[in-house]
Scaffold this motif. Structure first.
Motif, PDB file in Angstrom:
ATOM      1  N   GLU A  31       0.678  -1.386  -0.006  1.00  0.00           N
ATOM      2  CA  GLU A  31      -0.001  -0.019  -0.101  1.00  0.00           C
ATOM      3  C   GLU A  31       0.848   1.243   0.227  1.00  0.00           C
ATOM      4  N   LYS A  32       1.939   1.192   0.963  1.00  0.00           N
ATOM      5  CA  LYS A  32       2.610   2.444   1.117  1.00  0.00           C
ATOM      6  C   LYS A  32       3.926   2.147   1.764  1.00  0.00           C
ATOM      7  N   THR A  33       4.998   2.854   1.377  1.00  0.00           N
ATOM      8  CA  THR A  33       6.403   2.844   2.107  1.00  0.00           C
ATOM      9  C   THR A  33       6.641   4.026   2.858  1.00  0.00           C
ATOM     10  N   LEU A  34       6.819   4.160   4.111  1.00  0.00           N
ATOM     11  CA  LEU A  34       7.162   5.219   5.052  1.00  0.00           C
ATOM     12  C   LEU A  34       8.313   5.434   4.963  1.00  0.00           C
ATOM     13  N   ILE A  35       8.711   6.658   4.337  1.00  0.00           N
ATOM     14  CA  ILE A  35      10.273   6.952   4.231  1.00  0.00           C
ATOM     15  C   ILE A  35      10.470   8.293   4.782  1.00  0.00           C
ATOM     16  N   GLY A  36      11.426   8.201   5.769  1.00  0.00           N
ATOM     17  CA  GLY A  36      11.970   9.636   6.352  1.00  0.00           C
ATOM     18  C   GLY A  36      12.903   9.095   7.754  1.00  0.00           C
ATOM     19  N   HIS A  37      13.000   8.083   8.307  1.00  0.00           N
ATOM     20  CA  HIS A  37      13.985   7.702   8.950  1.00  0.00           C
ATOM     21  C   HIS A  37      15.298   7.569   8.441  1.00  0.00           C
ATOM     22  N   GLN A  38      16.250   8.022   8.989  1.00  0.00           N
ATOM     23  CA  GLN A  38      17.626   7.732   8.496  1.00  0.00           C
ATOM     24  C   GLN A  38      18.276   6.406   8.786  1.00  0.00           C
ATOM     25  N   ARG A  39      17.880   5.843   9.680  1.00  0.00           N
ATOM     26  CA  ARG A  39      18.597   4.502  10.171  1.00  0.00           C
ATOM     27  C   ARG A  39      17.564   3.508  10.453  1.00  0.00           C
ATOM     28  N   TRP A  40      18.216   2.359  11.194  1.00  0.00           N
ATOM     29  CA  TRP A  40      17.051   1.212  11.386  1.00  0.00           C
ATOM     30  C   TRP A  40      15.741   1.321  12.041  1.00  0.00           C
ATOM     31  N   VAL A  41      14.600   1.229  11.521  1.00  0.00           N
ATOM     32  CA  VAL A  41      13.476   1.201  12.239  1.00  0.00           C
ATOM     33  C   VAL A  41      13.330  -0.122  13.024  1.00  0.00           C
ATOM     34  N   TRP A  42      13.089   0.095  14.286  1.00  0.00           N
ATOM     35  CA  TRP A  42      13.129  -0.943  15.182  1.00  0.00           C
ATOM     36  C   TRP A  42      11.798  -1.388  15.687  1.00  0.00           C
ATOM     37  N   ASP A  43      10.903  -0.354  15.704  1.00  0.00           N
ATOM     38  CA  ASP A  43       9.423  -0.857  16.314  1.00  0.00           C
ATOM     39  C   ASP A  43       8.566   0.098  15.649  1.00  0.00           C
ATOM     40  N   CYS A  44       7.178  -0.226  16.018  1.00  0.00           N
ATOM     41  CA  CYS A  44       6.317   0.311  15.449  1.00  0.00           C
ATOM     42  C   CYS A  44       5.137  -0.013  16.336  1.00  0.00           C
ATOM     43  N   VAL A  45       3.943   0.959  16.324  1.00  0.00           N
ATOM     44  CA  VAL A  45       2.936   0.497  16.968  1.00  0.00           C
ATOM     45  C   VAL A  45       1.524   1.469  16.385  1.00  0.00           C
ATOM     46  N   PHE A  46       0.308   0.796  16.031  1.00  0.00           N
ATOM     47  CA  PHE A  46      -0.865   1.488  15.442  1.00  0.00           C
ATOM     48  C   PHE A  46      -1.517   2.325  16.521  1.00  0.00           C
ATOM     49  N   SER A  47      -2.009   3.345  16.200  1.00  0.00           N
ATOM     50  CA  SER A  47      -3.164   4.143  16.930  1.00  0.00           C
ATOM     51  C   SER A  47      -4.297   2.998  17.057  1.00  0.00           C
ATOM     52  N   VAL A  48      -5.257   3.339  18.009  1.00  0.00           N
ATOM     53  CA  VAL A  48      -6.382   2.330  18.198  1.00  0.00           C
ATOM     54  C   VAL A  48      -7.229   2.205  17.253  1.00  0.00           C
ATOM     55  N   ASP A  49      -7.360   3.143  16.287  1.00  0.00           N
ATOM     56  CA  ASP A  49      -8.329   3.118  15.008  1.00  0.00           C
ATOM     57  C   ASP A  49      -7.464   2.654  13.704  1.00  0.00           C
ATOM     58  N   THR A  93      16.650   4.950  19.214  1.00  0.00           N
ATOM     59  CA  THR A  93      15.610   4.961  19.934  1.00  0.00           C
ATOM     60  C   THR A  93      14.949   3.303  19.570  1.00  0.00           C
ATOM     61  N   VAL A  94      14.897   2.402  20.460  1.00  0.00           N
ATOM     62  CA  VAL A  94      14.560   1.219  19.898  1.00  0.00           C
ATOM     63  C   VAL A  94      13.150   0.552  20.098  1.00  0.00           C
ATOM     64  N   CYS A  95      12.308   1.221  20.929  1.00  0.00           N
ATOM     65  CA  CYS A  95      11.001   0.719  21.391  1.00  0.00           C
ATOM     66  C   CYS A  95       9.924   1.931  21.637  1.00  0.00           C
ATOM     67  N   CYS A  96       8.875   1.518  21.386  1.00  0.00           N
ATOM     68  CA  CYS A  96       8.084   2.614  21.561  1.00  0.00           C
ATOM     69  C   CYS A  96       6.588   1.964  21.920  1.00  0.00           C
ATOM     70  N   ALA A  97       5.916   2.602  22.757  1.00  0.00           N
ATOM     71  CA  ALA A  97       4.416   2.053  23.113  1.00  0.00           C
ATOM     72  C   ALA A  97       3.392   3.218  23.106  1.00  0.00           C
ATOM     73  N   LEU A  98       2.226   2.861  22.639  1.00  0.00           N
ATOM     74  CA  LEU A  98       1.065   3.880  22.538  1.00  0.00           C
ATOM     75  C   LEU A  98      -0.066   3.186  23.158  1.00  0.00           C
ATOM     76  N   HIS A  99      -0.871   3.906  23.942  1.00  0.00           N
ATOM     77  CA  HIS A  99      -2.228   3.490  24.530  1.00  0.00           C
ATOM     78  C   HIS A  99      -3.059   4.834  24.125  1.00  0.00           C
ATOM     79  N   ASP A 100      -3.957   4.646  23.136  1.00  0.00           N
ATOM     80  CA  ASP A 100      -4.874   5.826  23.138  1.00  0.00           C
ATOM     81  C   ASP A 100      -6.374   5.414  22.860  1.00  0.00           C
ATOM     82  N   GLY A 101      -6.621   4.058  23.473  1.00  0.00           N
ATOM     83  CA  GLY A 101      -7.825   3.507  23.444  1.00  0.00           C
ATOM     84  C   GLY A 101      -8.722   3.693  24.725  1.00  0.00           C
ATOM     85  N   ALA A 102      -9.627   3.220  24.867  1.00  0.00           N
ATOM     86  CA  ALA A 102     -10.337   3.248  26.057  1.00  0.00           C
ATOM     87  C   ALA A 102      -9.821   2.296  27.013  1.00  0.00           C
ATOM     88  N   GLU A 103      -9.731   2.293  28.393  1.00  0.00           N
ATOM     89  CA  GLU A 103      -9.575   1.471  29.301  1.00  0.00           C
ATOM     90  C   GLU A 103     -10.722   0.139  29.279  1.00  0.00           C
TER      91      GLU A 103
END
Length: 315
Positions: A250-268, A302-312
């Protein structure tokens, strides 16, 4: 501290964990983590705690406090903890380590409740949405299903001999599992329920996603429906977004200059957060494929990320 509705945290080889205001990009809290690197971050379903998987400990921090001290430490692994996650009600935590074990921890009690032997360094562990099976991937290329009800290994797969399984992800409805390896390949299986509770894997697709390593693969969440995406983060500096229907790019996300270690989707599933060796984390719009926010403040990878934007979860 009043709790922000969106919890976004990153960790870096600079021995800090940072909390960010997702919209403005401002860092509002930094936790020093001097004793080891942090390999993985995960937020509890109720948004109260952040788990940091290090070497060899897991530390639990209070999201709503400014205290630099962890509220709890989980200490029986003997090497790098590479995976950590929570049961959907937040009653227990699971982890996987380079010491070759997968462990289960009751959050209300010290010590580890259960331990499973993978016999090779564990790189990734995911919890099946049925909350009764853990799936692990290790350095020798083994994928194992751990049946928590029977308390045993119910299934073993080796998609590619001696090729490390780097990351696993399961579709929110339990219909698919994807394994990404060190050769840039994703193996996709349909998960079928057998007559027993045991999960059966039916090969569905083999995707040559990147020329480099895939460091993280992730399927989109439930509220992204009817769209279903697979994100693959790679050492080639990109993240690719694949349509699960046919596994077309679908898409290639280009912008980082080095290895991309982690990713997380928003709740939607409308946004993706990524973490990279270029020291930044980025927020991407899935509709445009552009990065709309850069989180700058770490001094090393930066090697990891965490996101919680949903309901509890409702109590």
């Amino acid at each position: 501290m009043t709790q922000p509705s969106v919890i976004l945290a990153t960790a870096s080889y600079d021995h800090t964990i940072r909390f960010w205001d997702a919209k403005s990009g401002r860092c509002y809290r930094t936790i020093q983590y001097p004793e080891s690197q942090v390999n993985r971050l995960e937020i509890t379903p109720d948004k109260r705690f952040l788990a940091a998987a290090g070497n060899p400990h897991i530390r639990l921090f209070d999201v709503n406090s400014n205290s630099p001290q962890p509220v709890m430490s989980y200490d029986s692994h003997t090497s790098n903890v590479m995976a950590v996650g929570f049961q959907c009600d937040g009653n227990w935590m699971y982890s996987g380590s380079e010491d070759g074990t997968v462990k289960i921890w009751d959050l209300r009690a010290p010590g580890c409740q259960r331990e499973y032997e993978s016999r090779a360094a564990v790189n990734t562990v995911v919890l099946h949405p049925n909350q009764t099976e853990l799936i692990s991937g290790d350095q020798n290329g083994n994928i194992r299903v751990w049946d928590l009800t029977a308390n045993s290994c119910s299934c073993e797969l080796v998609p590619e001999v001696d090729t490390a399984v780097r990351s696993l992800t399961v579709m929110w409805d339990g219909s698919l599992v994807v394994a990404a390896n060190n050769r840039g390949t994703c193996y996709v299986w349909r998960l079928l329920r057998g007559t027993q509770t045991m999960t059966n894997f039916e090969p569905l697709h083999k995707l040559q996603a990147h020329d480099g390593y895939i460091l993280k693969c992730l399927l989109s969440p439930e509220f992204c429906e009817p769209h279903r995406y697979l994100a693959t983060a790679s050492s080639d500096h990109t993240v690719k977004i694949w349509n699960v229907d046919g596994f077309t790019l679908e898409k290639t996300l280009i912008g980082h200059q080095r290895w991309v270690w982690d990713c997380v989707f928003s709740v939607d599933g409308a946004y993706l957060i990524t973490a990279s060796s270029d020291t930044t984390a980025r927020l991407w719009s899935m509709s445009s494929g552009e990065d709309i926010r850069v989180y700058q403040g770490h001094h090393k990878a930066t090697v990891c990320c965490a996101l919680h934007d949903g309901a509890e979860p409702s109590s």
